[in-house]
Design a protein around this motif. Structure first.
Motif, PDB file in Angstrom:
ATOM      1  N   PRO A 342     -97.066  10.659  26.683  1.00 32.68           N
ATOM      2  CA  PRO A 342     -98.328  10.635  26.916  1.00 32.68           C
ATOM      3  C   PRO A 342     -99.010  12.174  26.917  1.00 32.68           C
ATOM      4  CG  PRO A 342     -96.844  10.643  28.905  1.00 32.68           C
ATOM      5  CD  PRO A 342     -95.883  10.340  27.397  1.00 32.68           C
ATOM      6  N   PRO A 343    -100.408  12.049  26.898  1.00 36.10           N
ATOM      7  CA  PRO A 343    -101.151  13.448  26.968  1.00 36.10           C
ATOM      8  C   PRO A 343    -101.014  13.907  28.356  1.00 36.10           C
ATOM      9  CG  PRO A 343    -102.655  11.722  26.860  1.00 36.10           C
ATOM     10  CD  PRO A 343    -101.434  10.883  27.059  1.00 36.10           C
ATOM     11  N   ARG A 344    -101.270  15.471  28.657  1.00 35.39           N
ATOM     12  CA  ARG A 344    -101.374  15.995  29.535  1.00 35.39           C
ATOM     13  C   ARG A 344    -102.313  15.332  30.725  1.00 35.39           C
ATOM     14  NH1 ARG A 344     -99.684  20.974  30.912  1.00 35.39           N
ATOM     15  NH2 ARG A 344    -100.070  21.841  32.811  1.00 35.39           N
ATOM     16  N   ALA A 345    -103.465  15.008  30.275  1.00 39.74           N
ATOM     17  CA  ALA A 345    -104.445  14.556  30.954  1.00 39.74           C
ATOM     18  C   ALA A 345    -103.888  13.032  31.732  1.00 39.74           C
ATOM     19  CB  ALA A 345    -105.804  14.022  30.317  1.00 39.74           C
ATOM     20  N   TRP A 346    -103.254  12.398  31.309  1.00 44.96           N
ATOM     21  CA  TRP A 346    -102.877  11.313  32.046  1.00 44.96           C
ATOM     22  C   TRP A 346    -101.787  11.726  33.067  1.00 44.96           C
ATOM     23  CZ3 TRP A 346    -104.035   6.290  32.612  1.00 44.96           C
ATOM     24  CH2 TRP A 346    -103.222   5.505  33.348  1.00 44.96           C
ATOM     25  N   LEU A 347    -101.043  12.691  32.736  1.00 43.20           N
ATOM     26  CA  LEU A 347     -99.935  12.941  33.676  1.00 43.20           C
ATOM     27  C   LEU A 347    -100.554  13.758  34.802  1.00 43.20           C
ATOM     28  CD1 LEU A 347     -97.010  14.644  31.065  1.00 43.20           C
ATOM     29  CD2 LEU A 347     -97.216  12.208  32.381  1.00 43.20           C
ATOM     30  N   GLU A 348    -101.545  14.453  34.486  1.00 44.41           N
ATOM     31  CA  GLU A 348    -102.208  15.006  35.843  1.00 44.41           C
ATOM     32  C   GLU A 348    -103.003  13.921  36.650  1.00 44.41           C
ATOM     33  OE1 GLU A 348    -104.889  17.705  33.436  1.00 44.41           O
ATOM     34  OE2 GLU A 348    -103.307  19.451  33.702  1.00 44.41           O
ATOM     35  N   ARG A 349    -103.285  12.984  35.924  1.00 46.08           N
ATOM     36  CA  ARG A 349    -104.041  11.989  36.527  1.00 46.08           C
ATOM     37  C   ARG A 349    -103.190  11.244  37.623  1.00 46.08           C
ATOM     38  NH1 ARG A 349    -108.724   9.223  35.451  1.00 46.08           N
ATOM     39  NH2 ARG A 349    -108.749   9.882  33.362  1.00 46.08           N
ATOM     40  N   THR A 350    -101.952  10.945  37.058  1.00 44.21           N
ATOM     41  CA  THR A 350    -101.058  10.241  37.750  1.00 44.21           C
ATOM     42  C   THR A 350    -100.105  10.843  38.697  1.00 44.21           C
ATOM     43  OG1 THR A 350     -99.580   9.974  35.901  1.00 44.21           O
ATOM     44  CG2 THR A 350    -101.137   8.147  35.961  1.00 44.21           C
ATOM     45  N   ALA A 351    -100.073  12.051  38.648  1.00 50.61           N
ATOM     46  CA  ALA A 351     -98.777  12.852  39.123  1.00 50.61           C
ATOM     47  C   ALA A 351     -99.389  14.158  39.664  1.00 50.61           C
ATOM     48  CB  ALA A 351     -97.592  12.931  38.442  1.00 50.61           C
ATOM     49  N   ASN A 352     -98.716  14.759  40.469  1.00 46.29           N
ATOM     50  CA  ASN A 352     -99.044  16.126  41.067  1.00 46.29           C
ATOM     51  C   ASN A 352     -98.178  17.120  39.923  1.00 46.29           C
ATOM     52  OD1 ASN A 352     -99.172  18.525  42.333  1.00 46.29           O
ATOM     53  ND2 ASN A 352     -97.862  18.294  43.760  1.00 46.29           N
ATOM     54  N   LEU A 353     -98.795  17.217  38.663  1.00 48.11           N
ATOM     55  CA  LEU A 353     -98.180  18.022  37.660  1.00 48.11           C
ATOM     56  C   LEU A 353     -97.991  19.466  37.850  1.00 48.11           C
ATOM     57  CD1 LEU A 353     -97.034  17.524  34.809  1.00 48.11           C
ATOM     58  CD2 LEU A 353     -99.248  18.063  33.990  1.00 48.11           C
ATOM     59  N   VAL A 354     -96.687  20.018  38.037  1.00 49.77           N
ATOM     60  CA  VAL A 354     -96.392  21.388  37.918  1.00 49.77           C
ATOM     61  C   VAL A 354     -95.714  21.805  36.633  1.00 49.77           C
ATOM     62  CG1 VAL A 354     -96.480  21.276  40.932  1.00 49.77           C
ATOM     63  CG2 VAL A 354     -94.142  21.145  39.319  1.00 49.77           C
ATOM     64  N   SER A 355     -95.417  21.113  36.071  1.00 47.84           N
ATOM     65  CA  SER A 355     -94.597  21.485  34.728  1.00 47.84           C
ATOM     66  C   SER A 355     -94.787  20.398  33.723  1.00 47.84           C
ATOM     67  CB  SER A 355     -93.168  21.878  34.957  1.00 47.84           C
ATOM     68  OG  SER A 355     -92.480  22.078  33.804  1.00 47.84           O
ATOM     69  N   MET A 356     -94.927  20.731  32.578  1.00 46.11           N
ATOM     70  CA  MET A 356     -94.991  19.897  31.352  1.00 46.11           C
ATOM     71  C   MET A 356     -94.382  20.696  30.319  1.00 46.11           C
ATOM     72  SD  MET A 356     -97.946  17.859  29.506  1.00 46.11           S
ATOM     73  CE  MET A 356     -97.612  17.520  27.503  1.00 46.11           C
ATOM     74  N   ASN A 357     -93.261  20.184  29.435  1.00 48.27           N
ATOM     75  CA  ASN A 357     -92.666  20.840  28.375  1.00 48.27           C
ATOM     76  C   ASN A 357     -92.506  19.839  27.189  1.00 48.27           C
ATOM     77  OD1 ASN A 357     -91.810  23.034  27.169  1.00 48.27           O
ATOM     78  ND2 ASN A 357     -89.703  23.017  27.726  1.00 48.27           N
ATOM     79  N   GLU A 358     -92.465  20.441  25.999  1.00 52.31           N
ATOM     80  CA  GLU A 358     -92.296  19.500  24.895  1.00 52.31           C
ATOM     81  C   GLU A 358     -91.310  20.129  24.158  1.00 52.31           C
ATOM     82  OE1 GLU A 358     -96.180  17.474  23.544  1.00 52.31           O
ATOM     83  OE2 GLU A 358     -96.730  19.571  24.280  1.00 52.31           O
TER      84      GLU A 358
END
Length: 391
Positions: A342-358
């Motif tokens: 998923p893209p970052r925008a979807w993760l921010e929409r669905t969760a309290n995103l504090v960290s995303m790594n690839e």
């Protein structure tokens, strides 16, 4: 550290030699299908590779040695809500600070096997070149209907119900607050732990964002989210037939897969190859022994049908549950070789995103494919949350 509750039973599997003789006889009697010339993996499992694997399974694979290796993990069984649950409970070794309890949830087609390589890296980081202060108490349960946990005799359990079981398991083990992590179906279970038990989950780490469900105004979606929806739909059309069968008619497929070890291997091996970061060469990610150990955990326990039925249960989860936003601090490691990332925008929409790594290497089974890399992802993400629990 909490003391072991009295109703836990240490568990070690020991396969009846007669079951292994029956397996070898079935393998040698496999009735092989034809395949078009040069089909390879284009129509599903490569029959020539499967023939090679089955021949090794029948006459070269040493299951007692693999079973003995798995027995070195501290494994237990406990009854929860009428079901016998098998799990690994590995305590931190020589911790240098607060110990964070962590429950790891597997997916399909696997079991506690998914985390078997990473457990010692998490419990004893100092012995593996990492900071001893990052040690975890690790709990890895087999979901109901998977591995050595009981197969539900009634309706299959969905991810929400399994999350409730894991909350109860952690309570039995004496952990009032803990972290949760997982991938595939285990990502859903970890999500519902955070949604339904937010006071107990200090943070949640996931390897994927699940398949997208959105009933709002499409105009609210970003271009990246729209593109991901389209990519996911295309993936489902070309690669998702297995899931449609699991969701709708799992019992039909379960007959053949429970009766034929070659058929079971074909069903599982195709996914191990297609979802791992192996560039089409499955043995870049898994040895034959590792592949067959995973398959054996389905064959010996006859859990392929019950594992597929969880898809049927999850398909009935209402959309309003699927669209709840996770407010617990959430981290994601989206491995480059994984599917439907998923893209970052979807993760921010669905969760309290504090960290995303690839991470550059690893796929759907990253804890097994790249255990050192996965362990470091968990250590780094959970490090700020250690003070939130007393272990």
């Amino acid at each position: 550290m909490p003391e072991a509750p009295l109703d836990l039973e240490p568990f070690t599997s020991q396969t009846d030699p007669a079951a292994l003789e029956d397996l070898r006889a079935r393998l040698r009697a496999t009735r092989w299908p034809d395949a078009p010339d040069e089909a390879g993996w284009s129509l599903g499992t490569d029959i020539e590779y499967l023939r090679e694997l089955v021949a090794y399974w029948a006459d070269g694979f040493d299951w007692p040695a693999q079973e003995a290796a798995l027995a070195r993990l501290p494994r237990f069984r406990v009854r929860l809500q009428g079901l016998g649950i098998h799990f690994v409970h590995a305590r931190a070794v020589a911790p240098a600070g607060p110990v964070l309890p962590l429950v790891l949830s597997h997916g399909w087609p696997d079991s506690f096997w998914r985390y078997s390589k990473v457990i010692p890296l998490l419990t004893d980081p100092g012995a593996h070149g990492a900071d001893p202060a990052d040690a975890f108490d690790v709990v890895v349960p087999d979901m109901p209907g998977f591995g050595y946990s009981d197969r539900p005799t009634g309706a299959p359990l969905d991810s929400i119900a399994v999350a409730g079981l894991w909350a109860e398991l952690m309570d039995v083990l004496g952990y009032s607050r803990f972290g949760a992590a997982g991938g595939d179906v285990g990502s859903h279970v970890s999500r519902y732990l955070a949604l339904d038990h937010p006071g107990r989950i200090v943070a949640v780490h996931r390897m994927d964002g699940g398949l997208p469900v959105f009933t709002g105004d499409p105009a609210d979606l970003t271009p990246e989210e729209c593109a991901w929806f389209d990519e996911t739909a295309a993936w489902g059309a070309s690669e998702g037939a297995y899931g449609a069968i699991h969701r709708t008619k799992p019992q039909t497929a379960a007959v053949g897969l429970t009766d034929s070890p070659a058929g079971l291997a074909a069903w599982i091996v195709e996914k191990l190859r297609g979802w791992s970061d192996c560039d089409g060469d499955i043995e870049r990610s898994f040895t034959k022994d590792e592949i067959l150990t995973n398959v054996m955990l389905y064959w010996l326990t006859r859990t392929i049908g019950s594992s597929m039925r969880m898809y049927h249960a999850n398909a009935a989860i209402p959309p309003e549950q699927l669209q709840r936003r996770v407010e617990v601090p959430s981290g994601f490691s989206l491995f480059r070789g994984d599917i439907v990332r998923p893209p970052r925008a979807w993760l921010e929409r669905t969760a309290n995103l504090v960290s995303m790594n690839e991470p550059e290497h690893g796929g759907h089974f990253a804890p097994f494919e790249e255990p050192e890399l996965y362990a470091e992802e968990l250590r780094a993400f959970f490090r700020p949350y250690r003070a939130a629990t007393t272990g």
